[in-house]
Design an enzyme around this catalytic site. Structure first.
Site, mmCIF file in Angstrom:
data_model
loop_
_atom_site.group_PDB
_atom_site.id
_atom_site.type_symbol
_atom_site.label_atom_id
_atom_site.label_comp_id
_atom_site.label_asym_id
_atom_site.label_seq_id
_atom_site.Cartn_x
_atom_site.Cartn_y
_atom_site.Cartn_z
ATOM 1 N N GLU A 38 0.831 -1.207 0.000
ATOM 2 C CA GLU A 38 0.000 0.000 0.000
ATOM 3 C C GLU A 38 0.869 1.262 0.000
ATOM 4 O OE1 GLU A 38 -1.748 -2.962 3.051
ATOM 5 O OE2 GLU A 38 0.181 -2.485 2.147
ATOM 6 N N ASP B 125 24.070 -38.827 -3.031
ATOM 7 C CA ASP B 125 24.010 -37.912 -4.173
ATOM 8 C C ASP B 125 24.935 -36.708 -4.070
ATOM 9 O OD1 ASP B 125 22.018 -39.592 -5.126
ATOM 10 O OD2 ASP B 125 20.391 -38.365 -4.284
ATOM 11 N N LEU C 264 21.886 -28.446 -3.376
ATOM 12 C CA LEU C 264 20.690 -27.862 -2.741
ATOM 13 C C LEU C 264 20.692 -26.338 -2.816
ATOM 14 C CD1 LEU C 264 20.444 -30.114 0.450
ATOM 15 C CD2 LEU C 264 19.426 -30.509 -1.810
#
Length: 392
Positions: free
Chosen positions: A101, A250, A254
Site C-alpha cells: 500500500e 548424491d 541444494l
C-alpha cells in the site's frame, strides 16, 4: 462474480426445425444431432468478472512479484484505480521494505483523488513492526474507498485494520477474490497461526513408486525438463530438507541457481548417527553458513525449531525415509510429485513408511492438478483426510 448465458443461436434455429422438409434445414438438423428436447445442452454459464475482481486480479499480479522474497512477511500487491484506470501499482519486495500500500500510494503526490479506489490483496497492517502501520498511512493520504482480498490471518491483528479504516469513514469491501488472495500466501498463513512452516514434499518417482534406479545406474528417473521445473520450487521456500543418506548417495548442492530469491534457502540435514561426509558440497561451498544439521531429532521437533527461526516454508526433497516420516506423521501440507513413465521394480520407495491401517484413514488429494512435462506427469495437490474433502 456475475454470470452470463452463452449460446450459438444458429444451432438453436437448426434444432427448432428438426424434421423439416427443407433439405438444407434437415441437413443442418442432422449435423447438430440433437432433437429439440436437448436444447439446453447448448446453453452454458460463463463467469463474468466484476470491476472489483478485475482490479483485484491486477493487484494479485503485483503481489506475485514478491513471491519468494518477502519471508517472513506475506507477498502483497496493491493498485490504485481512478475512473476504471490504474494510476499506481505497488508490491512488497522484502521484509523491512515498504508494504504494498505504501509502495503504491507514494507514487502519487497529494492529494489522492476522492473517487480513487485502493485495491489490496491482504488486509493492511495495523501495528508497528519493521515498518509503520499501513492502515494509518491510508487514512492520512485521504483514500476514501478500499477493496481488500483476504483478511489478515494473524489472530492478534485479524480485522483490526478494517475497524480502523471504517472508523475513519473509509468505504470498505472485503473478500474479493478471497480464495486466490489466500492461496498466494499459504505458507505465511500456516506459520503465523501455528508457528510451524508450511511443508511441501517434492520427489521424482517411477510408476511403481520408487525414487531410484538400480545401483550403478544414473540416479535420474525423470526428464531434464521435469528437474528444471522442480528446481524452481527452491526459489520459493525458506529451507530445503533432506536426509543424511541423500547427502551420502548424491552429494547434492541444494542451491538456487535461478529464481527471485535474494538469499540461499537454509539447507537442513537430518541424521540419526551424525556421520556425514566432511567433504560434502554443502559443508565446503560458499553457502556453507546456510546449512543446519539436526541429529537424532524428530521431524516435528525440527519443524518447530525452524518455525522459531522465522522459516515459514520448507521443501522436503528426500530421501524416502524423510518423505515417509512426513507422510506417516501427517506433516505434509502440499505435494509436488513427478512421475516418470518407467517401472524400476526396486530401489528406494518414495513413501514407504507404516501407511494407513484402513483405507478410510488414508489421505486423499484435495485440489489436484496434473501437468505433462516432457514424458512425465507432475501432480500437485494438498493431502487431506477423506472426511475433510467435500465430495463433488
Amino acid at each position: 462474480m456475475s454470470w452470463i448465458f452463452y449460446a450459438k443461436y444458429e444451432t438453436l434455429l437448426h434444432s427448432s426445425n428438426w424434421g423439416s422438409s427443407n433439405p438444407a434445414r434437415q441437413c443442418d438438423a442432422d449435423f447438430t444431432g440433437l432433437p429439440l428436447v436437448r436444447l439446453f445442452t447448448y446453453l452454458r454459464l460463463v463467469p463474468q468478472q466484476s470491476t472489483d475482481e478485475k482490479f483485484m486480479q491486477a493487484a494479485l499480479v503485483e503481489a506475485e512479484k514478491g513471491s519468494g522474497t518477502t519471508s517472513p512477511n506475506p507477498a502483497v500487491g496493491a493498485v490504485l484505480v481512478l475512473r476504471n484506470r490504474i494510476i499506481a501499482r505497488g508490491h512488497h519486495r522484502f521484509a523491512g521494505g515498504d508494504h504494498a500500500e505504501i509502495d503504491c500510494l507514494r507514487k502519487l503526490d497529494d492529494p489522492i483523488p476522492a473517487e480513487a479506489v485502493l485495491y489490496v490483496t491482504l488486509e493492511p497492517c495495523s501495528t508497528r513492526g519493521r515498518t509503520a502501520p499501513c492502515a494509518n498511512f491510508i487514512i492520512q493520504r485521504g483514500v476514501r474507498r478500499v477493496v481488500i482480498g483476504a483478511v489478515d490471518p494473524n489472530p492478534k491483528h485479524r480485522g483490526r485494520a478494517i475497524g480502523l479504516l471504517r472508523a475513519a469513514g473509509v468505504d470498505l469491501i472485503t473478500g474479493v477474490l478471497e480464495d486466490e488472495c489466500t492461496r498466494l500466501n499459504e505458507a505465511f498463513n500456516k506459520w503465523i497461526v501455528s508457528g510451524e512452516p508450511f511443508v511441501i514434499a517434492k520427489c521424482g518417482m517411477s510408476l511403481d513408486g520408487y525414487l531410484t534406479r538400480p545401483p550403478g545406474e544414473t540416479r535420474w528417473l525423470t526428464s531434464e525438463s521435469s528437474r528444471t521445473h522442480a528446481h524452481q520450487l527452491r526459489a520459493l521456500v525458506d529451507a530445503i530438507i533432506v536426509g543424511a543418506e541423500t547427502i551420502r548417495r548424491d552429494n547434492p548442492r541444494l542451491t538456487v541457481r535461478k529464481g527471485p530469491r535474494r538469499a540461499q534457502p537454509w539447507r537442513v540435514i537430518l541424521t540419526k548417527s551424525g556421520r556425514l561426509p566432511r567433504n560434502a558440497t554443502i559443508f565446503r561451498d560458499a553457502k556453507k553458513e546456510r546449512t543446519l544439521v539436526y541429529r537424532n531429532r524428530s521431524l516435528r521437533a525440527v519443524l518447530r525449531d525452524l518455525g522459531r527461526r522465522e522459516i515459514t516454508s520448507v521443501l522436503i526433497e528426500g530421501g524416502g525415509d524423510v518423505l515417509s516420516q512426513a507422510l506417516d506423521q501427517r506433516l505434509i501440507d502440499k505435494v509436488q510429485i513427478y512421475v516418470a513413465p518407467i517401472f524400476t521394480g526396486g530401489g528406494v520407495l518414495a513413501f514407504g513408511g507404516k501407511g494407513a491401517a484402513l483405507t478410510q484413514q488414508s489421505l486423499r488429494m484435495d485440489s489436484p492438478r496434473y501437468e505433462r512435462i516432457s514424458q512425465d506427469i507432475c501432480i500437485t495437490g494438498y493431502p487431506k483426510k477423506a472426511t475433510d474433502i467435500t465430495a463433488e
